[in-house]
Design a protein around this motif. Structure first.
Motif, short mmCIF file in Angstrom:
data_model
loop_
_atom_site.label_atom_id
_atom_site.label_comp_id
_atom_site.label_asym_id
_atom_site.label_seq_id
_atom_site.Cartn_x
_atom_site.Cartn_y
_atom_site.Cartn_z
N VAL A 129 -12.28 -5.21 45.86
CA VAL A 129 -13.25 -4.05 46.01
C VAL A 129 -13.32 -3.90 47.73
N LYS A 130 -12.69 -4.69 49.00
CA LYS A 130 -12.76 -3.80 49.81
C LYS A 130 -11.58 -2.67 49.97
N LYS A 132 -10.24 -0.98 46.77
CA LYS A 132 -10.74 0.32 45.91
C LYS A 132 -11.33 0.95 46.46
N ASN A 133 -12.44 0.72 46.96
CA ASN A 133 -14.38 1.16 47.49
C ASN A 133 -14.30 1.92 48.73
N ARG A 134 -15.40 3.11 49.11
CA ARG A 134 -16.15 2.97 50.49
C ARG A 134 -17.07 2.27 50.44
N THR A 137 -19.92 1.50 48.62
CA THR A 137 -20.09 0.82 47.35
C THR A 137 -19.76 -0.57 47.77
N GLN A 138 -18.86 -0.86 48.81
CA GLN A 138 -18.13 -2.68 49.35
C GLN A 138 -19.55 -2.93 49.34
N THR A 141 -21.64 -4.11 46.43
CA THR A 141 -20.80 -4.90 45.08
C THR A 141 -21.42 -6.07 45.83
N LYS A 191 -15.91 -5.01 35.80
CA LYS A 191 -14.38 -5.22 36.51
C LYS A 191 -13.73 -5.94 36.38
N LYS A 284 -21.31 10.09 47.73
CA LYS A 284 -20.84 8.93 46.69
C LYS A 284 -18.83 9.44 45.79
#
Length: 418
Positions: A129-130, A132-134, A137-138, A141, A191, A284
């Motif tokens: 999560v931390k 692969k995402n902005r 989004t982190q 999630t 995921k 986004k």
């Protein structure tokens, strides 16, 4: 070294010397209280118990285990002596205690490894999560994980989670009036378990293919003009900071976190080109987005209390606003009170007033619908919403519907003030 009976006091003295690195070479200290038992002290300060014996005419040594001071020590002096006594009995039977221990270890089934969902979720957040995402989004999630997934399964072995468990979790969330949340949780679980499969933590994902849980259809909720008016008036009642926040959602049609996390330096408020620039890392789709600001937006911004120098909307001065669910409930309560007041003024029973549920994201869809109703071209609506061309499936349908209504049946509706 002369043999003497080891005592707890002597062990404490030896341990203190070992910790101070007083032993420059490996040293074996025999215990006269149990023949064959030795305390081995390393120059590094670590200590262990060993048992020396003879088998088949040859001297042998078997390590019993580590020694540390404290009540939780696995091999205290008493336990070390007990192990040495058992080894002596084996030697007297003509067997090798080291070989016997290896045989017993081989026959003992290894404990089944348990991977708790709680622990695997921590790894998933850290490694996927931390990375692969902005940031937005982190946070989103992690919020869903902490609120919807972790409390339900944190003490379960991840291998025990079945398809039925997943479906029940999603159904419970949907039944709680949050079908969109159920869909979001399903996406996260998909995921999560696929990541666990790739790491050989589980053999297969229990997340069902497609939507077998009651996650609800894609939302098409659009607020009426009357409802938008109630929202606006309720925002004035609620006040800072969520009143201005929701007003900006209505006026700019941007996403919740894009507005909530807006940074003051993103705004150009002077001159003749008032503009809000959302940087790629906060949008986004990862593209810079320019939002022109009209006079009403500027009026709302000018009335925002300045807390801190970073965020436009902040109650701490250091972090953006949060607590959207609580704020939404406050706005809903004010909307209901306003609608009931209007009912009383109209000679109706206020208890008969019912307001349809809505979400903050519905305001964005409502803005798109309003623009379509005014005849704004679909590509312009997509640009306002910062959607890549062709991805906003609902806008074309909304636009075509209003084009038809305008041409054939649409008639303006007068909305009386409160």
């Amino acid at each position: 070294m002369a043999k003497s009976v080891l005592t707890q006091k002597k062990l404490e003295s030896i341990s203190k010397a070992a910790s101070a690195k007083s032993y420059s070479v490996r040293t074996e200290i025999p215990d006269a209280g149990q023949p064959g038992l030795y305390l081995v002290v390393q120059p590094s300060g670590s200590m262990s118990w060993a048992f020396r014996y003879r088998h088949a005419g040859r001297p042998r040594k078997m390590t019993i285990g580590p020694f540390v001071l404290g009540e939780d020590a696995t091999f205290t002096l008493a336990k070390a002596r007990e192990s040495a006594q058992e080894a002596s009995r084996i030697v007297s039977d003509g067997r090798d205690p080291a070989e016997v221990r290896e045989q017993e270890k081989a026959q003992t089934p290894e404990p089944v490894k348990v991977d708790l969902v709680e622990d695997v979720l921590d790894e998933f957040v850290k490694r996927h999560v931390k990375k692969k995402n902005r940031e937005s989004t982190q946070k989103n999630t992690e919020a869903f994980i902490d609120k919807r997934i972790r409390p339900e399964w944190k003490d379960r072995d991840i291998r025990s989670i079945t398809k039925r468990d997943v479906v029940k979790l999603l159904d419970d969330i949907a039944d709680d009036g949050a079908p969109e949340s159920a869909a979001r949780v399903r996406a996260i679980l998909s995921k999560f378990f696929n990541w666990a499969v790739d790491r050989d933590i589980v053999d297969a994902s229990p997340v069902p293919k497609g939507s077998t849980a009651k996650q609800g259809a894609s939302r098409e909720r659009v607020l009426t003009d009357e409802e938008v008016r109630l929202v606006w008036l309720a925002c004035e009642k609620v006040g800072w900071p969520f009143g201005p926040f929701v007003k900006l959602l209505i006026l700019t049609a941007q996403r919740r976190n894009e507005v909530a996390h807006a940074v003051r330096s993103e705004f150009q408020l002077g001159g003749n080109n008032q503009l809000w620039t959302i940087p790629p890392e906060r949008s986004k789709n990862g593209r810079e987005h320019l939002v022109p600001l009209n006079s009403v937006v500027l009026e709302v911004i000018s009335g925002i209390a300045g807390v801190g120098e970073t965020y436009l909307l902040s109650t701490t001065g250091e972090t953006p606003i949060s607590g959207f669910s609580k704020a939404k409930k406050a706005i809903d309560a004010e909307m209901l009170a306003l609608a009931q007041k209007h009912a009383v003024a109209s000679g109706l029973n206020p208890n008969d007033v019912n307001l349809e549920g809505w979400t903050l994201h519905d305001l964005r869809r409502t803005a798109a619908s309003g623009m379509a109703r005014l005849g704004v071209p679909v590509h312009v609506i997509e640009a306002v919403l910062n959607h890549q061309s062709g991805t906003i499936k609902g806008v074309a349908k909304i636009y075509n519907r209003y084009e038809y209504l305008e041409r054939y049946v649409f008639k303006p509706v007068h909305i009386p003030p409160l």
